[in-house]
Write a protein that holds these residues in place. Structure first.
Motif, PDB file in Angstrom:
ATOM      1  N   ARG A   1      34.114 -17.082 -15.442  1.00 36.26           N
ATOM      2  CA  ARG A   1      34.165 -15.965 -14.501  1.00 36.26           C
ATOM      3  C   ARG A   1      34.590 -16.493 -13.139  1.00 36.26           C
ATOM      4  NH1 ARG A   1      30.627 -11.428 -16.035  1.00 36.26           N
ATOM      5  NH2 ARG A   1      31.157 -10.556 -14.018  1.00 36.26           N
TER       6      ARG A   1
ATOM      7  N   GLU B   1      21.583 -14.189 -13.798  1.00 37.96           N
ATOM      8  CA  GLU B   1      22.943 -13.927 -14.288  1.00 37.96           C
ATOM      9  C   GLU B   1      23.301 -14.854 -15.445  1.00 37.96           C
ATOM     10  OE1 GLU B   1      26.592 -12.275 -14.936  1.00 37.96           O
ATOM     11  OE2 GLU B   1      24.925 -11.464 -13.791  1.00 37.96           O
TER      12      GLU B   1
ATOM     13  N   TRP C   1      30.896 -20.215 -13.770  1.00 38.15           N
ATOM     14  CA  TRP C   1      31.480 -19.442 -12.680  1.00 38.15           C
ATOM     15  C   TRP C   1      32.246 -20.381 -11.764  1.00 38.15           C
ATOM     16  CZ3 TRP C   1      30.736 -14.180 -11.208  1.00 38.15           C
ATOM     17  CH2 TRP C   1      29.956 -13.453 -12.100  1.00 38.15           C
TER      18      TRP C   1
ATOM     19  N   TRP D   1      34.336 -15.830  -8.955  1.00 39.56           N
ATOM     20  CA  TRP D   1      33.664 -15.134  -7.864  1.00 39.56           C
ATOM     21  C   TRP D   1      34.701 -14.390  -7.042  1.00 39.56           C
ATOM     22  CZ3 TRP D   1      28.654 -14.521  -7.744  1.00 39.56           C
ATOM     23  CH2 TRP D   1      27.821 -15.453  -8.343  1.00 39.56           C
TER      24      TRP D   1
ATOM     25  N   ALA E   1      26.176 -19.329 -11.055  1.00 39.16           N
ATOM     26  CA  ALA E   1      25.448 -18.108 -10.734  1.00 39.16           C
ATOM     27  C   ALA E   1      23.954 -18.405 -10.771  1.00 39.16           C
ATOM     28  CB  ALA E   1      25.803 -17.020 -11.743  1.00 39.16           C
ATOM     29  N   ASP E   2      23.155 -17.432 -10.344  1.00 40.36           N
ATOM     30  CA  ASP E   2      21.703 -17.617 -10.374  1.00 40.36           C
ATOM     31  C   ASP E   2      21.197 -17.546 -11.822  1.00 40.36           C
ATOM     32  OD1 ASP E   2      21.334 -14.882 -11.100  1.00 40.36           O
ATOM     33  OD2 ASP E   2      21.205 -14.299  -9.005  1.00 40.36           O
TER      34      ASP E   2
ATOM     35  N   TYR F   1      35.466  -7.176 -12.609  1.00 35.71           N
ATOM     36  CA  TYR F   1      35.156  -8.596 -12.726  1.00 35.71           C
ATOM     37  C   TYR F   1      36.434  -9.334 -13.105  1.00 35.71           C
ATOM     38  CZ  TYR F   1      34.948  -7.803 -17.797  1.00 35.71           C
ATOM     39  OH  TYR F   1      35.243  -7.468 -19.086  1.00 35.71           O
TER      40      TYR F   1
ATOM     41  N   ASP G   1      29.490  -4.284 -15.137  1.00 32.80           N
ATOM     42  CA  ASP G   1      30.044  -5.453 -14.445  1.00 32.80           C
ATOM     43  C   ASP G   1      31.338  -5.146 -13.685  1.00 32.80           C
ATOM     44  OD1 ASP G   1      27.976  -6.740 -15.670  1.00 32.80           O
ATOM     45  OD2 ASP G   1      29.211  -8.095 -16.857  1.00 32.80           O
TER      46      ASP G   1
END
Length: 100
Positions: free
Chosen positions: A60, A87, A95, A62, A83-84, A44, A41
């Motif tokens: 998290r 993830e 996120w 972006w 996120a998708d 990050y 990762d």
């Protein structure tokens, strides 16, 4: 999520819809020495966000379009930007991105 209300100790709790907007209280960019399992990762960023709805949580961040996080600042506005599904399945955390 909690198992009971920290004020009245009620155990009959439910989910509440949030605006997803808030203030970034602090953040850190991890570039070296990740915890086990996070090696792929790097880099990050994680941040402590206090939502306008009163909830404070860790999430998290972006990266900016240049792949860095220099556009973030403490007390800056952020908004939820999920996120998708892949993830989220891998790392189920909220996120956030800088609010526009």
């Amino acid at each position: 999520p909690r198992h009971l209300c920290p004020f009245c100790y009620e155990t009959d709790l439910s989910w509440v819809l949030s605006s997803g907007r808030g203030v970034l209280h602090s953040y850190a960019v991890q570039r070296l020495g990740p915890p086990s399992g996070f090696e792929d990762d790097l880099p990050y960023a994680v941040g402590v966000v206090k939502l306008d709805d009163g909830v404070q949580l860790l999430g998290r961040l972006w990266p900016d379009p240049d792949g860095e996080w220099s556009g973030y600042s403490c007390d800056g506005r952020v908004e939820f930007h999920g996120a998708d599904a892949v993830e989220i399945g891998r790392r189920p955390v909220p996120w956030f991105r800088r609010a526009g």
